[in-house]
Design a protein around this motif. Structure first.
Motif, PDB file in Angstrom:
ATOM      1  N   ILE A   1       6.442  42.223 105.986  1.00  0.00           N
ATOM      2  CA  ILE A   1       7.658  42.872 105.479  1.00  0.00           C
ATOM      3  C   ILE A   1       7.836  42.591 103.990  1.00  0.00           C
ATOM      4  O   ILE A   1       8.132  43.500 103.196  1.00  0.00           O
ATOM      5  CB  ILE A   1       8.892  42.381 106.272  1.00  0.00           C
ATOM      6  CG1 ILE A   1       8.797  42.848 107.729  1.00  0.00           C
ATOM      7  CG2 ILE A   1      10.180  42.901 105.631  1.00  0.00           C
ATOM      8  CD1 ILE A   1       9.903  42.304 108.617  1.00  0.00           C
ATOM      9  N   MET A   2       7.633  41.342 103.572  1.00  0.00           N
ATOM     10  CA  MET A   2       7.776  40.991 102.159  1.00  0.00           C
ATOM     11  C   MET A   2       6.730  41.703 101.303  1.00  0.00           C
ATOM     12  O   MET A   2       7.016  42.152 100.186  1.00  0.00           O
ATOM     13  CB  MET A   2       7.680  39.476 101.983  1.00  0.00           C
ATOM     14  CG  MET A   2       8.830  38.706 102.610  1.00  0.00           C
ATOM     15  SD  MET A   2       8.689  36.919 102.385  1.00  0.00           S
ATOM     16  CE  MET A   2       8.836  36.797 100.604  1.00  0.00           C
TER      17      MET A   2
ATOM     18  N   ALA B   1       7.370  44.468  98.289  1.00  0.00           N
ATOM     19  CA  ALA B   1       6.819  44.293  96.950  1.00  0.00           C
ATOM     20  C   ALA B   1       6.017  45.516  96.505  1.00  0.00           C
ATOM     21  O   ALA B   1       6.032  45.888  95.329  1.00  0.00           O
ATOM     22  CB  ALA B   1       5.937  43.044  96.900  1.00  0.00           C
ATOM     23  N   VAL B   2       5.329  46.151  97.454  1.00  0.00           N
ATOM     24  CA  VAL B   2       4.452  47.271  97.117  1.00  0.00           C
ATOM     25  C   VAL B   2       5.209  48.594  97.097  1.00  0.00           C
ATOM     26  O   VAL B   2       4.834  49.524  96.363  1.00  0.00           O
ATOM     27  CB  VAL B   2       3.270  47.334  98.113  1.00  0.00           C
ATOM     28  CG1 VAL B   2       2.405  48.573  97.876  1.00  0.00           C
ATOM     29  CG2 VAL B   2       2.425  46.084  97.990  1.00  0.00           C
ATOM     30  N   ALA B   3       6.295  48.698  97.864  1.00  0.00           N
ATOM     31  CA  ALA B   3       7.017  49.964  98.008  1.00  0.00           C
ATOM     32  C   ALA B   3       7.469  50.554  96.669  1.00  0.00           C
ATOM     33  O   ALA B   3       7.306  51.765  96.456  1.00  0.00           O
ATOM     34  CB  ALA B   3       8.216  49.777  98.942  1.00  0.00           C
ATOM     35  N   PRO B   4       8.038  49.772  95.734  1.00  0.00           N
ATOM     36  CA  PRO B   4       8.428  50.381  94.451  1.00  0.00           C
ATOM     37  C   PRO B   4       7.259  50.971  93.679  1.00  0.00           C
ATOM     38  O   PRO B   4       7.387  52.025  93.054  1.00  0.00           O
ATOM     39  CB  PRO B   4       9.071  49.215  93.692  1.00  0.00           C
ATOM     40  CG  PRO B   4       9.503  48.262  94.750  1.00  0.00           C
ATOM     41  CD  PRO B   4       8.480  48.374  95.819  1.00  0.00           C
TER      42      PRO B   4
END
Length: 297
Positions: free
Chosen positions: A20-21, A25-28
Motif C-alpha cells: 500500500i505504501m 508513493a508511485v501513484a503520483p
C-alpha cells in the motif's frame, strides 16, 4: 507452531502495508505520466484523471520536435553529471580520509573549517563575484560544474564518520606493517571497504548535478548552448508564462496552439525519466556494497 503462524501473519500484514505504501508513493508519478499523455483541451475540461477521455502526444511533440536543442541539453546533463560526480567523489574521498587520520597536523582546524561551511557562507553576491572575476567560469562549462556542487561539507563529514566508525584501525595498521604507504592504503584497503558510503555519496552528487538549474541560470548569461536539460525546461516554462501573461494577439495565437497544462507534466517526465532508468543499476551496486564488510566471521 503457534509462533510460526504468528510470524506468518505478521509477515503477510507487513507485506500488505508495504504494498500500500509503495502504491501511494508511485501513484503520483503515474498520474503525472498519464496527464502528460492527455489531450490538453480534455485536461482543461475534465481535470486530472487516471483514465483520460482522449490521449495525445502533443506535449512531447512540443518539447522534442519544436525544441531540437533538447538533445544537446540531455548530452550536456549526462556529461555534467558524470564529470561532476567523479570530481565530487575524488575530492570528498581525499579530504574525508585525510581528516579521519589521527596523526594529521592541523586535523582539528581543518575539520572545524569544513563544518563551519555547513553553518555559514558568504552569500550569493560574494560567491558570484569570486567565481566570475577570479575563476572566470561565466558562460563556460565550469560554471555548471564548479559552484556549490563539487564539494559538499555534509558529504565530507558523512564519509569521514564512516571511515572512523566502520573501518577497523587494525586493518590499516596491518597494511602499514606490510609496508603500504598512505596512498596505497587508501586505494587498496580503504576504498574497497568504503563502497557503501562511496555509492551513497555518488548517488547524492549525481542527483544534485542532474537536478541543478540554478548554476545555469546564474552563470550562463549569453552562452545558452550550454544549457542542461533542467535549464532548457525551465526556459520553456518561462516562455509559456510570458505568452500567458502577454496581451499581444500573436502571443494569444501561439498560446492557443500550445498544450499549456499537459506540457508541464511532460517536462517533469522528461527531466526525471533518465534518473528512473539509471537508478535501479545504481541501487544494485549500492546494495552490493552494503553487504561487503571489513571484518569477517
Amino acid at each position: 507452531m503457534r509462533n510460526s503462524k504468528e510470524e506468518k501473519r505478521f509477515q503477510i500484514f507487513g507485506n500488505v502495508v508495504m504494498i500500500i505504501m509503495s502504491f501511494l508513493a508511485v501513484a503520483p508519478l503515474i498520474l503525472v505520466a498519464i496527464v502528460s499523455l492527455t489531450d490538453n483541451n480534455t485536461l482543461i475540461v475534465n481535470g486530472y484523471r487516471y483514465i483520460p477521455e482522449k490521449w495525445s502526444l502533443a506535449a512531447y511533440e512540443y518539447i522534442f520536435v519544436k525544441n531540437p536543442q533538447i538533445i544537446k541539453a540531455y548530452a550536456i546533463s549526462f556529461e555534467l553529471t558524470a564529470v561532476g560526480t567523479a570530481c565530487s567523489l575524488f575530492l570528498t574521498t581525499l579530504l574525508a580520509y585525510a581528516i579521519s587520520r589521527q596523526g594529521l597536523p592541523g586535523r582539528g582546524l581543518i575539520t572545524f573549517l569544513v563544518f563551519f561551511t555547513m553553518l555559514f557562507n558568504g552569500g550569493l553576491v560574494p560567491q558570484y563575484i569570486n567565481y566570475v572575476n577570479v575563476f572566470h567560469v561565466k558562460d563556460t562549462f565550469f560554471g555548471l560544474l564548479v559552484p556549490n556542487l563539487m564539494m559538499n561539507a555534509f558529504n565530507v563529514m558523512l564519509m569521514k564518520s564512516y571511515f572512523v566508525s566502520s573501518i577497523p584501525s587494525e586493518i590499516l595498521e596491518a597494511a602499514y606493517i606490510d609496508g603500504a604507504t598512505e596512498t596505497q592504503t587508501l586505494i587498496r584497503v580503504v576504498i574497497p571497504l568504503a563502497k557503501p558510503i562511496i555509492a551513497t555519496i555518488g548517488l547524492f552528487a549525481g542527483i544534485a548535478y542532474w537536478n541543478d538549474w540554478t548554476n545555469g541560470y546564474i552563470y550562463l548569461a549569453k552562452n545558452f548552448s550550454l544549457y542542461s536539460i533542467q535549464n532548457l525546461l525551465n526556459r520553456i516554462v518561462q516562455q509559456i508564462q510570458y505568452l500567458t501573461q502577454s496581451s499581444d494577439s500573436n502571443a494569444a495565437a501561439l498560446l492557443a496552439e500550445l498544450p499549456t497544462v499537459s506540457v508541464r507534466m511532460a517536462m517533469s517526465i522528461a527531466g526525471v525519466f533518465p534518473v528512473l532508468i539509471i537508478y535501479p543499476f545504481v541501487q544494485n551496486n549500492f546494495v552490493k556494497g552494503i553487504t561487503l564488510g571489513g571484518v569477517k566471521g
